[in-house]
Design a protein around this motif. Sequence first.
Motif, PDB file in Angstrom:
ATOM      1  N   GLU A 249       0.798  -1.224   0.000  1.00  0.00           N
ATOM      2  CA  GLU A 249       0.000   0.000   0.000  1.00  0.00           C
ATOM      3  C   GLU A 249       0.832   1.277   0.000  1.00  0.00           C
ATOM      4  O   GLU A 249       0.304   2.356  -0.268  1.00  0.00           O
ATOM      5  N   VAL A 250       2.119   1.194   0.324  1.00  0.00           N
ATOM      6  CA  VAL A 250       2.890   2.433   0.441  1.00  0.00           C
ATOM      7  C   VAL A 250       3.223   2.979  -0.947  1.00  0.00           C
ATOM      8  O   VAL A 250       3.335   2.232  -1.916  1.00  0.00           O
ATOM      9  N   GLN A 251       3.360   4.281  -1.008  1.00  0.00           N
ATOM     10  CA  GLN A 251       3.626   4.962  -2.278  1.00  0.00           C
ATOM     11  C   GLN A 251       4.950   5.714  -2.172  1.00  0.00           C
ATOM     12  O   GLN A 251       5.134   6.553  -1.297  1.00  0.00           O
ATOM     13  N   ILE A 252       5.874   5.387  -3.081  1.00  0.00           N
ATOM     14  CA  ILE A 252       7.160   6.078  -3.140  1.00  0.00           C
ATOM     15  C   ILE A 252       7.211   6.900  -4.420  1.00  0.00           C
ATOM     16  O   ILE A 252       6.983   6.372  -5.515  1.00  0.00           O
ATOM     17  N   LEU A 253       7.498   8.174  -4.279  1.00  0.00           N
ATOM     18  CA  LEU A 253       7.648   9.058  -5.431  1.00  0.00           C
ATOM     19  C   LEU A 253       9.132   9.279  -5.718  1.00  0.00           C
ATOM     20  O   LEU A 253       9.999   8.963  -4.898  1.00  0.00           O
ATOM     21  N   ALA A 254       9.404   9.817  -6.871  1.00  0.00           N
ATOM     22  CA  ALA A 254      10.788  10.089  -7.248  1.00  0.00           C
ATOM     23  C   ALA A 254      11.399  11.142  -6.326  1.00  0.00           C
ATOM     24  O   ALA A 254      10.713  12.046  -5.850  1.00  0.00           O
ATOM     25  N   TYR A 255      12.695  10.994  -6.080  1.00  0.00           N
ATOM     26  CA  TYR A 255      13.449  12.007  -5.335  1.00  0.00           C
ATOM     27  C   TYR A 255      14.489  12.564  -6.308  1.00  0.00           C
ATOM     28  O   TYR A 255      15.548  11.991  -6.518  1.00  0.00           O
ATOM     29  N   ASN A 256      14.147  13.670  -6.939  1.00  0.00           N
ATOM     30  CA  ASN A 256      14.948  14.222  -8.030  1.00  0.00           C
ATOM     31  C   ASN A 256      16.095  15.091  -7.509  1.00  0.00           C
ATOM     32  O   ASN A 256      16.160  15.413  -6.323  1.00  0.00           O
TER      33      ASN A 256
END
Length: 413
Positions: A249-256
Amino acid sequence: MSLIKPFAGLRPAPGRATEVVAPPYDVMSAAEARAMVEGRPWSFLHISRAEVDLPADTDPYDAAVYDQARANLAAMLEAGVLVRDPSPRYYVYRLTLGGHRQTGLVVTASVEAYRTHRIQRHELTRPVKEDDRVRQIEALNAQTGPVFLVHPDVPAIDRAIEEASRGAPEVVTKAGDGVDHELWSVTDPDAIARLTAAFEALPALYIADGHHRCAAAARVSAARRGHAVSASTGASADYFLAVTFPAAEVQILAYNRVIRDLNGLEPNAFLDRLAAAFRVARSADPVVPAGHGEFGLYLDGRWYRLTIDPAAIPREDPVGRLDVSLLQERLIGPILGITDPRRDERIDFVGGVRGLDGLTERVDSGEMRLALTLYPTAIEDLIAVAEAGALMPPKSTWFEPKLADGLVSHVLD
């Protein structure tokens, strides 16, 4: 000593949550925190960022800040804005942001399990930040910022949490971040026992975010015990406040990334150097990487797509195969000369939640010279790194939505 325990949480009095809950203390600048508390005398930021009540030039690590946090907590208790639940319990905590929803369990987790790596870490900590969290816990005699944990997907745990969250939540609020936060208490002794047993059967939990809070809790526990290894007596300081979510269920977004200069290179020479490590192609549109080994470059108002030969990715190396590692080893280190991204002031990091505008604006303004977009790290990769006993490169993951501060705190008896 069990892996998790129920606890009697300190939380906003009925009907007061919207006045109290706030975004986590470490996702904003001091100026942003001061703006957020305007007209909000009971915001939890008065505790988590108590410098908002002191002169603007106050060092956030000054002793006065911790004294102010203690005084503000006492004032909220005296006013009845915060109250403590009468009995130990778990709490089901649901966050909803747009179309994404995740539901976890608020617990206290074992410091001993953290010390012996049953609660597994993947990140180094910085002494100054550890010291800050230790001083905050000692000043308040409470843990107020939950550690974000991830547990393996187990149907029995999913069912138990789903059953506990049937019916209307006790709390529905926002924390000023556009996220819907909902909370249910789990007070039934049989439900508590089932959850405790189900988690006890797990081989491990994984820290997603909150390494400094874990390390600080371990130091406080050891100090209160008077030696480095906690005894198995179940004292409240031997557990730390956490929320654990199922991995699916966890959501990881980009770390730019944004970089301040080209390390002395002219743009054409820089692009020539890139061509030795990537396939480089101009793009008419902003580049949001669609898969591993693909990156976006924004330079001089133009976008480029950078691609690595899949055969060159070390698939068996849980750290080396990460996109953040590939970018560091092929571009940021050897070409731009940034070998220590933890400390080098020529690099900064922009969480995916801020979007592409958060990158291009900083380049177009002249503050930064170029921006780099990455494909998000997968939760499976984080777990693989932790299980290997290895460390993630700095700024590898941006979890969204963020947990609220002030929704539930853990008082140390």
